[in-house]
Write an enzyme that holds these catalytic residues in place. Structure first.
Site, PDB file in Angstrom:
ATOM      1  N   ASP A   9     -54.796  -5.884  -5.772  1.00  0.00           N
ATOM      2  CA  ASP A   9     -54.497  -5.735  -7.197  1.00  0.00           C
ATOM      3  C   ASP A   9     -53.696  -4.450  -7.399  1.00  0.00           C
ATOM      4  OD1 ASP A   9     -54.446  -5.999  -9.907  1.00  0.00           O
ATOM      5  OD2 ASP A   9     -56.577  -5.590 -10.224  1.00  0.00           O
ATOM      6  N   ASP A 104     -49.059  -9.322 -10.142  1.00  0.00           N
ATOM      7  CA  ASP A 104     -49.581  -8.096  -9.539  1.00  0.00           C
ATOM      8  C   ASP A 104     -50.907  -8.241  -8.802  1.00  0.00           C
ATOM      9  OD1 ASP A 104     -51.047  -8.582 -11.826  1.00  0.00           O
ATOM     10  OD2 ASP A 104     -51.218  -6.481 -12.386  1.00  0.00           O
ATOM     11  N   GLU A 105     -51.383  -9.456  -8.568  1.00  0.00           N
ATOM     12  CA  GLU A 105     -52.630  -9.597  -7.812  1.00  0.00           C
ATOM     13  C   GLU A 105     -52.671 -10.921  -7.066  1.00  0.00           C
ATOM     14  OE1 GLU A 105     -56.340 -10.177  -9.921  1.00  0.00           O
ATOM     15  OE2 GLU A 105     -55.258 -10.611 -11.781  1.00  0.00           O
TER      16      GLU A 105
END
Length: 349
Positions: A9, A104-105
């Site tokens: 993350d 983003d993860e």
């Protein structure tokens, strides 16, 4: 054999890209979001901004009241997508079993990876080092035997965190874990658990399955399993799309239902265009989303309904009647037929 799952993350991703490309922004309160005049909200912010109480999804106007000298950027999503693709390429160097959750993860299943002597901890360290060295982005990583535990672990020591929950540490970790950390426990469920004097997973473990089913329906079984570290969900290479929707946050609140009707047709046209881009997938129902001027939110579904203007008008009228207040945001969407259901429908008699 116990699984080894990583959850990677990025720390304040959009802001991190901006700070990477302009180091002068690193020490000042920075947020990415819409303008206050346009009723915008904060998409993300850096840690200096968080020190002022600014958070994601906060109205930009409120963020500026908390921090008048906040640096506010509209955001460059082409650059963010480029950085995301670079990060995903690094993830795939480690394992082909990567499940992106957003820009983003992502989850990574590294159970069968033999590099680094098969150590998930060493893999996580390598991942963090390579992402920072090659992309300039700091990534927090959690390692655990299950997806929900890995996601909790990645958030445990943010920013730039690395938390490992080994199989023999799961029971001890869960005993003190607050129930609000469990996947799927939102504010409403948390409040109901609190009324039952259930605060930690250890408290939850003392409640019989039958009682949890009585109190929470099918989700009661999920609570029973998660409190014991049971989460058999695999890392899926391809995520199934469950819905398609569009929404608009209005510059000025819509004062009444008549004004909502006027905004409905443009929304339906945008939804039709988006469905066309997705090849008109089969739908299982329609829904509307209404956020009122007090920021309360209501969603109303109609299973089996066709995505027609008449359907959305009826749903919107019922949703608006729940509060009868000016409307800040209006959205329409459809639920899609699941892949499993499509396979069942295609089976011969």
């Amino acid at each position: 054999m116990s699984r080894k799952i990583l959850h990677a993350d990025c720390d304040c991703f959009y802001a991190a890209v901006e700070m990477r490309d302009n180091p002068a922004l690193r020490e000042v309160p920075l947020a990415i979001g819409g303008s206050a005049e346009g009723r915008g909200v904060i998409a993300t912010c850096n840690y200096p901004a968080r020190a002022y109480g600014i958070r994601s999804a906060m109205p930009t106007a409120r963020a500026l009241r908390l921090c008048p000298h906040l640096t506010l950027l509209k955001g460059d999503f082409d650059r963010y997508r480029e950085a995301s693709q670079q990060l995903l390429a690094i993830f795939h160097e480690l394992t082909p079993l990567v499940e992106p959750l957003s820009l983003d993860e992502a989850f990574l299943d590294v159970t069968d990876v033999t590099r680094f002597s098969g150590s998930a901890t060493w893999m996580a360290r390598w991942l963090k080092e390579e992402c920072f060295k090659r992309v300039g982005i700091t990534v927090s990583v959690g390692a655990a035997p299950a997806k929900f535990l890995a996601k909790i672990a990645s958030d445990w020591e943010k920013p730039d965190g690395l938390t490992v929950i080994a199989p023999d540490q799961v029971d001890e970790f869960l005993r003190q874990l607050h129930v609000t950390k469990l996947h799927g426990v939102g504010p409403a469920t948390a409040k109901r658990l609190e009324t039952l004097e259930i605060v930690t997973c250890e408290d939850l473990q003392q409640v019989p399955l039958e009682r949890l089913l009585q109190e929470f329906g099918k989700f009661g079984r999920r609570l029973f399993e998660l409190s014991r570290g049971i989460d058999e969900r695999p890392v899926r290479i391809e995520r199934e799309r469950k819905s398609v929707s569009v929404e608009t946050t209005f510059a000025s609140d819509l004062p009444d239902l008549a004004q909502c009707y006027e905004q409905l047709i443009p929304l339906c046209e945008r939804l039709e265009a988006r469905l066309a881009r997705h090849g008109h997938p089969p739908v299982s129902g329609a829904f509307v989303k209404v956020r009122f001027d007090d920021f309360s939110l209501t969603t109303l579904d109609s299973r089996g309904a066709s995505p027609s203007a008449e359907t959305f008008a009826s749903l919107m009228e019922q949703a608006w009647a729940r509060q009868r207040r000016p409307v800040r945001l209006l959205g329409v969407g459809v639920r899609l037929v699941s892949d499993d259901a499509r396979r069942q429908l295609s089976l011969p008699f």
